[in-house]
Design a protein around this motif. Structure first.
Motif, PDB file in Angstrom:
ATOM      1  N   GLY A 115       0.784  -1.225   0.000  1.00  0.00           N
ATOM      2  CA  GLY A 115       0.000   0.000   0.000  1.00  0.00           C
ATOM      3  C   GLY A 115       0.813   1.269   0.000  1.00  0.00           C
ATOM      4  N   VAL A 116       2.147   1.154  -0.012  1.00  0.00           N
ATOM      5  CA  VAL A 116       3.008   2.334   0.000  1.00  0.00           C
ATOM      6  C   VAL A 116       3.238   2.825  -1.420  1.00  0.00           C
ATOM      7  CG1 VAL A 116       5.363   3.132   0.449  1.00  0.00           C
ATOM      8  CG2 VAL A 116       4.155   1.800   2.172  1.00  0.00           C
ATOM      9  N   ARG A 117       3.139   4.135  -1.594  1.00  0.00           N
ATOM     10  CA  ARG A 117       3.473   4.753  -2.878  1.00  0.00           C
ATOM     11  C   ARG A 117       4.958   5.091  -2.883  1.00  0.00           C
ATOM     12  NH1 ARG A 117       1.607  10.929  -4.360  1.00  0.00           N
ATOM     13  NH2 ARG A 117       2.635  11.108  -6.406  1.00  0.00           N
ATOM     14  N   VAL A 118       5.609   4.939  -4.019  1.00  0.00           N
ATOM     15  CA  VAL A 118       7.038   5.231  -4.119  1.00  0.00           C
ATOM     16  C   VAL A 118       7.261   6.356  -5.124  1.00  0.00           C
ATOM     17  CG1 VAL A 118       9.333   4.330  -4.611  1.00  0.00           C
ATOM     18  CG2 VAL A 118       7.614   2.836  -3.579  1.00  0.00           C
ATOM     19  N   VAL A 119       7.947   7.400  -4.686  1.00  0.00           N
ATOM     20  CA  VAL A 119       8.274   8.547  -5.535  1.00  0.00           C
ATOM     21  C   VAL A 119       9.790   8.641  -5.652  1.00  0.00           C
ATOM     22  CG1 VAL A 119       8.219  11.068  -5.715  1.00  0.00           C
ATOM     23  CG2 VAL A 119       6.177   9.825  -4.969  1.00  0.00           C
ATOM     24  N   ALA A 120      10.269   8.803  -6.874  1.00  0.00           N
ATOM     25  CA  ALA A 120      11.709   8.948  -7.091  1.00  0.00           C
ATOM     26  C   ALA A 120      12.128  10.374  -6.766  1.00  0.00           C
ATOM     27  CB  ALA A 120      12.058   8.619  -8.540  1.00  0.00           C
ATOM     28  N   GLY A 121      13.256  10.499  -6.070  1.00  0.00           N
ATOM     29  CA  GLY A 121      13.745  11.842  -5.797  1.00  0.00           C
ATOM     30  C   GLY A 121      14.753  11.883  -4.682  1.00  0.00           C
ATOM     31  N   ASP A 122      15.484  12.979  -4.637  1.00  0.00           N
ATOM     32  CA  ASP A 122      16.492  13.242  -3.616  1.00  0.00           C
ATOM     33  C   ASP A 122      15.930  14.317  -2.695  1.00  0.00           C
ATOM     34  OD1 ASP A 122      18.685  14.057  -2.098  1.00  0.00           O
ATOM     35  OD2 ASP A 122      20.083  13.968  -3.784  1.00  0.00           O
ATOM     36  N   VAL A 123      15.786  14.003  -1.409  1.00  0.00           N
ATOM     37  CA  VAL A 123      15.183  14.945  -0.472  1.00  0.00           C
ATOM     38  C   VAL A 123      16.005  16.237  -0.375  1.00  0.00           C
ATOM     39  CG1 VAL A 123      16.398  14.050   1.568  1.00  0.00           C
ATOM     40  CG2 VAL A 123      14.134  15.118   1.826  1.00  0.00           C
ATOM     41  N   ARG A 124      17.271  16.188  -0.730  1.00  0.00           N
ATOM     42  CA  ARG A 124      18.114  17.388  -0.674  1.00  0.00           C
ATOM     43  C   ARG A 124      17.891  18.295  -1.876  1.00  0.00           C
ATOM     44  NH1 ARG A 124      23.463  13.879  -0.224  1.00  0.00           N
ATOM     45  NH2 ARG A 124      22.223  12.847  -1.854  1.00  0.00           N
ATOM     46  N   ARG A 125      17.422  17.712  -2.984  1.00  0.00           N
ATOM     47  CA  ARG A 125      17.143  18.466  -4.218  1.00  0.00           C
ATOM     48  C   ARG A 125      15.859  17.927  -4.837  1.00  0.00           C
ATOM     49  NH1 ARG A 125      22.482  18.020  -3.491  1.00  0.00           N
ATOM     50  NH2 ARG A 125      22.473  15.851  -4.182  1.00  0.00           N
ATOM     51  N   PRO A 126      14.735  18.100  -4.160  1.00  0.00           N
ATOM     52  CA  PRO A 126      13.497  17.464  -4.612  1.00  0.00           C
ATOM     53  C   PRO A 126      12.950  18.101  -5.886  1.00  0.00           C
ATOM     54  CG  PRO A 126      13.051  18.917  -2.756  1.00  0.00           C
ATOM     55  CD  PRO A 126      14.546  18.870  -2.917  1.00  0.00           C
ATOM     56  N   GLY A 127      12.425  17.235  -6.761  1.00  0.00           N
ATOM     57  CA  GLY A 127      11.740  17.709  -7.951  1.00  0.00           C
ATOM     58  C   GLY A 127      10.308  18.078  -7.634  1.00  0.00           C
ATOM     59  N   ALA A 128       9.546  18.392  -8.654  1.00  0.00           N
ATOM     60  CA  ALA A 128       8.182  18.886  -8.458  1.00  0.00           C
ATOM     61  C   ALA A 128       7.310  17.866  -7.737  1.00  0.00           C
ATOM     62  CB  ALA A 128       7.573  19.254  -9.811  1.00  0.00           C
ATOM     63  N   GLU A 129       7.385  16.584  -8.141  1.00  0.00           N
ATOM     64  CA  GLU A 129       6.549  15.562  -7.505  1.00  0.00           C
ATOM     65  C   GLU A 129       6.945  15.360  -6.054  1.00  0.00           C
ATOM     66  OE1 GLU A 129       4.834  11.040  -8.360  1.00  0.00           O
ATOM     67  OE2 GLU A 129       6.721  11.681  -9.292  1.00  0.00           O
ATOM     68  N   ALA A 130       8.239  15.343  -5.784  1.00  0.00           N
ATOM     69  CA  ALA A 130       8.707  15.173  -4.409  1.00  0.00           C
ATOM     70  C   ALA A 130       8.296  16.353  -3.539  1.00  0.00           C
ATOM     71  CB  ALA A 130      10.225  15.005  -4.395  1.00  0.00           C
ATOM     72  N   VAL A 131       8.414  17.564  -4.062  1.00  0.00           N
ATOM     73  CA  VAL A 131       7.989  18.750  -3.315  1.00  0.00           C
ATOM     74  C   VAL A 131       6.504  18.665  -2.986  1.00  0.00           C
ATOM     75  CG1 VAL A 131       7.589  21.242  -3.481  1.00  0.00           C
ATOM     76  CG2 VAL A 131       9.798  20.280  -4.162  1.00  0.00           C
ATOM     77  N   ALA A 132       5.715  18.184  -3.923  1.00  0.00           N
ATOM     78  CA  ALA A 132       4.266  18.104  -3.703  1.00  0.00           C
ATOM     79  C   ALA A 132       3.918  17.153  -2.570  1.00  0.00           C
ATOM     80  CB  ALA A 132       3.574  17.673  -4.998  1.00  0.00           C
ATOM     81  N   VAL A 133       4.557  15.976  -2.532  1.00  0.00           N
ATOM     82  CA  VAL A 133       4.221  15.025  -1.468  1.00  0.00           C
ATOM     83  C   VAL A 133       4.768  15.488  -0.126  1.00  0.00           C
ATOM     84  CG1 VAL A 133       4.024  13.068  -3.053  1.00  0.00           C
ATOM     85  CG2 VAL A 133       6.231  13.550  -1.978  1.00  0.00           C
TER      86      VAL A 133
END
Length: 295
Positions: A46-64
């Motif tokens: 049930g976990v969603r997985v988003v690709a990204g680096d928390v130090r340089r988050p992209g648009a999808e990472a920033v949104a979550v």
């Protein structure tokens, strides 16, 4: 209170453990991970997985991250400390940042410096996640308190953990003894076995309970991930002093024995009983129960 959580580095053992319990509590969990393929393997249902680096988050990472009620940092200390400044500008007011680092003082200082308004708490499970959480201690070092932090600490207690709150600096002082000194003693014991060319099978077959317990501890640590134990020894600012204290203890013991000074040896035992104080008797009883179960 919590509807959405982001676990950064959720594919690791600690990240998976927190994800498992959050999902069981009805929280929608998203993993933010650099390696999406690796994060998807052996994950929590049930976990969603988003690709990204928390130090340089992209648009999808920033949104979550912006939508999260809780962000859990289950990543190495350098990554966590670097991410704090980014998260301070992304996380919504009232959200909670929780780290799972084994050292708390440095990230606490970083949070106070760049994110003083962000509710934050350091959580450290004082056990291997594979052992299960029920009845085991989780250290909680509150950096910036608030209703979100209180709710998260209470939630961890509801999962069955025994939450022990303490300041970040006290946490590091305690874990220098609980983890760095303990692991160093066991590892040194193992290195001594190697130097003595000991037959481990023969030792095991005739071992009294204390020695069997030490062999078991050695096997568990040696069978673990070296980087985990290296981090405990290298990252904790109190670890060098803890190892040095162990060395001095061995020297004092050897001096009393090699001098044939039985009175000094007895004095060491009196000193040890003083160290344990009122906790000596219940701990001795605990050891007896452990040895009774050890076959």
């Amino acid at each position: 209170m919590f509807e959405r959580c982001v676990v950064v580095g959720g594919a690791g053992a600690v990240g998976r453990m927190f994800s498992h319990w959050l999902v069981r509590s009805g929280v929608a969990v998203t993993w933010l991970d650099l390696d999406v393929a690796g994060a998807g393997a052996g994950g929590v249902e049930g976990v969603r997985v988003v690709a990204g680096d928390v130090r340089r988050p992209g648009a999808e990472a920033v949104a979550v991250l912006a939508a999260a009620d809780v962000v859990v940092l289950a990543v190495p200390e350098p990554v966590a400390c670097e991410a704090v400044g980014v998260l301070a500008g992304v996380m919504r007011p009232g959200a909670v940042l929780a780290d799972t680092l084994s050292v708390k003082s440095r990230i606490a200082g970083r949070l106070r410096e760049v994110a003083p308004g962000l509710q934050a708490v350091g959580l450290n499970p004082m056990f291997a996640p594979s052992l299960g959480l029920e009845g085991r201690p989780v250290a909680a070092a509150v950096v910036t308190d608030g209703p979100g932090v209180r709710a998260l600490v209470e939630l961890v207690a509801q999962w069955g953990a025994r939450v022990v709150e303490m300041p970040a600096e006290q946490h590091d002082a305690l874990t220098a003894v609980q983890q760095a000194a303990t692991h160093a003693a066991v590892l040194a014991f193992g290195l001594g076995l190697g130097e003595l060319s000991a037959d481990v099978g023969a030792l095991r077959d005739s071992a009294p309970p204390p020695h069997l317990a030490m062999l078991a501890l050695l096997a568990r640590i040696a069978g673990g991930a070296p980087e985990v134990y290296f981090d405990i020894q290298a990252a904790n600012p109190g670890a060098p002093a803890a190892r040095q204290a162990l060395g001095r203890g061995l020297v004092r013991l050897g001096q009393a024995v090699e001098a044939g000074d039985e009175e000094s040896f007895e004095a060491l035992f009196a000193e040890l009983r003083g160290v344990l104080g009122e906790h000596g008797a219940p701990l001795e009883q605990l050891c007896a129960r452990m040895f009774t179960a050890l076959r």
